[in-house]
Structures are given as C-alpha cells and as structure tokens.
Design a protein around this motif. Sequence first.
Motif, PDB file in Angstrom:
ATOM      1  N   THR A   1       1.114   4.076   8.574  1.00 44.59           N
ATOM      2  CA  THR A   1       0.374   4.653   7.225  1.00 44.59           C
ATOM      3  C   THR A   1      -0.175   3.974   6.676  1.00 44.59           C
ATOM      4  O   THR A   1      -0.968   4.524   5.220  1.00 44.59           O
ATOM      5  CB  THR A   1       2.238   4.825   6.053  1.00 44.59           C
ATOM      6  OG1 THR A   1       2.594   3.670   6.034  1.00 44.59           O
ATOM      7  CG2 THR A   1       3.207   6.125   6.766  1.00 44.59           C
ATOM      8  N   ARG A   2      -0.366   2.444   6.942  1.00 45.55           N
ATOM      9  CA  ARG A   2      -1.317   1.705   5.593  1.00 45.55           C
ATOM     10  C   ARG A   2      -1.924   0.817   7.045  1.00 45.55           C
ATOM     11  O   ARG A   2      -1.107  -0.175   7.564  1.00 45.55           O
ATOM     12  CB  ARG A   2      -0.249   0.995   4.954  1.00 45.55           C
ATOM     13  CG  ARG A   2       0.248   1.640   3.535  1.00 45.55           C
ATOM     14  CD  ARG A   2       0.377   0.797   2.451  1.00 45.55           C
ATOM     15  NE  ARG A   2       1.204   1.675   1.604  1.00 45.55           N
ATOM     16  CZ  ARG A   2       0.965   2.296   0.845  1.00 45.55           C
ATOM     17  NH1 ARG A   2      -0.154   2.509   0.069  1.00 45.55           N
ATOM     18  NH2 ARG A   2       1.400   3.161  -0.129  1.00 45.55           N
TER      19      ARG A   2
ATOM     20  N   GLU B   1      -5.354  -2.186   3.299  1.00 41.95           N
ATOM     21  CA  GLU B   1      -4.063  -1.630   2.340  1.00 41.95           C
ATOM     22  C   GLU B   1      -3.020  -2.815   2.024  1.00 41.95           C
ATOM     23  O   GLU B   1      -2.583  -2.489   1.082  1.00 41.95           O
ATOM     24  CB  GLU B   1      -3.914  -0.190   2.711  1.00 41.95           C
ATOM     25  CG  GLU B   1      -4.778   1.059   2.798  1.00 41.95           C
ATOM     26  CD  GLU B   1      -4.462   2.083   2.523  1.00 41.95           C
ATOM     27  OE1 GLU B   1      -3.522   2.669   2.526  1.00 41.95           O
ATOM     28  OE2 GLU B   1      -4.637   1.706   4.821  1.00 41.95           O
TER      29      GLU B   1
ATOM     30  N   LEU C   1      -6.922   0.795  -2.195  1.00 46.01           N
ATOM     31  CA  LEU C   1      -5.842   1.755  -2.432  1.00 46.01           C
ATOM     32  C   LEU C   1      -6.391   3.274  -3.088  1.00 46.01           C
ATOM     33  O   LEU C   1      -5.680   3.877  -1.826  1.00 46.01           O
ATOM     34  CB  LEU C   1      -5.000   1.532  -3.297  1.00 46.01           C
ATOM     35  CG  LEU C   1      -4.297   0.012  -2.571  1.00 46.01           C
ATOM     36  CD1 LEU C   1      -3.226  -0.941  -3.304  1.00 46.01           C
ATOM     37  CD2 LEU C   1      -3.593   0.568  -1.151  1.00 46.01           C
TER      38      LEU C   1
ATOM     39  N   GLU D   1      -5.985   6.706  -0.432  1.00 41.44           N
ATOM     40  CA  GLU D   1      -4.670   7.217  -1.018  1.00 41.44           C
ATOM     41  C   GLU D   1      -6.224   8.786  -1.292  1.00 41.44           C
ATOM     42  O   GLU D   1      -5.281   9.488  -1.304  1.00 41.44           O
ATOM     43  CB  GLU D   1      -4.178   6.860  -2.426  1.00 41.44           C
ATOM     44  CG  GLU D   1      -4.232   8.539  -3.041  1.00 41.44           C
ATOM     45  CD  GLU D   1      -2.541   8.753  -2.222  1.00 41.44           C
ATOM     46  OE1 GLU D   1      -1.762   9.744  -3.029  1.00 41.44           O
ATOM     47  OE2 GLU D   1      -2.452   7.640  -2.024  1.00 41.44           O
TER      48      GLU D   1
END
Length: 178
Positions: A107-108, A112, A166, A170
């Motif tokens: 997910t990152r 990040e 970030l 997002e």
Amino acid sequence: MVRSSRSNDWGFPRWRGYEAERQATRVRLCDRHGCEAPGDRPAPKSPNNPDRWYFCETHAAEYNRNWNYFEGLDEEEAKRREASEQRTADGYANASHYAWGGSGDGTRSRDEMRALEVLGLEVDADFEAVRSAWRRLAKSSHPDVRPGDKEAAVRFQAIQAAYEVLRVAEERRQWKPA
C-alpha cells in the motif's frame, strides 16, 4: 464394439479446466501453525537451501518483515547492487500502479515510507494524521519562526518534501479506477 475414451464434459460450457483431473484439486495450506489459508507464497527455510516454507500472503509478509537483502555487504556494494536491481525491476515499478509492487504490504512505496519516517509517523497512519504532523512540525521549524537557524531550514524543507510525497500518493489513491 469400440470404446470411446472421451469424457462427458467436452462440450460448452466446459465444466473443468484444460489439463484438469477428475479428482478434487489438492491445495497446500499455509505452513504457519493454525492457519487454514492456502500457502502459495514460497519462502526459503535458510540461505542457500532449496527447502521452502509455503505461507499465505499475511504470514509471508510477517516472515520477511525483518529480512535484510544487503546484510553482510559494505555500503558501496549495497548501493551498487540496489541501483542495478532498480534498473532491471521495471516490471515491479510498472506494477506499483496496481498497488502490489511497493514495499511492505504494497500500500505504500519506499518514498512514502521514508516520508512517514521524516514526519515521525507509523506506517499505517491515515492522511489526517499526516496532515496534522506536517502542520505541527512545519510550525516548529519554519524559517520565519526561527530566522538564521540553518538546521531548522533544512528540516523544514525535508518536512515539506515528505508532505508533498504523501499528498500526491493520497490523491493518486483517491482517483484510482475501481
């Protein structure tokens, strides 16, 4: 009289896959004690050993969490090897669009993760926590608040860059097609 070797399911719709057997498919379970999920992620039992554990995705991530690929290499050799693997890992870089090519649970990205580290947040922090940490840290090290402090100016630039990484990530997650 000639016997036919055909099965009765040769027409459409085909009830089983090509090359399939008539018996039930055997599914290997996760090697983690008590886990009933399919174990389809191989992991080495030890270095230079052909034996493998077979874990589910959750337990494979847990098994590999603290594994350091560059352990035992000097800093120069580790950087050289990382650069060569980044250069040849184009398929994984392209796959990050599908959210599984990144580090950890996917997910990152690595950038990040570094940005979260700069802001002093945990890896599972949501964007509201990111925004509040960014505001708090930016206020404390802003050049207008601390004029003439070079370390605060450098820290402020790092905080701004981390927030930008970030924020863009997002936005990309919110606009990702379903």
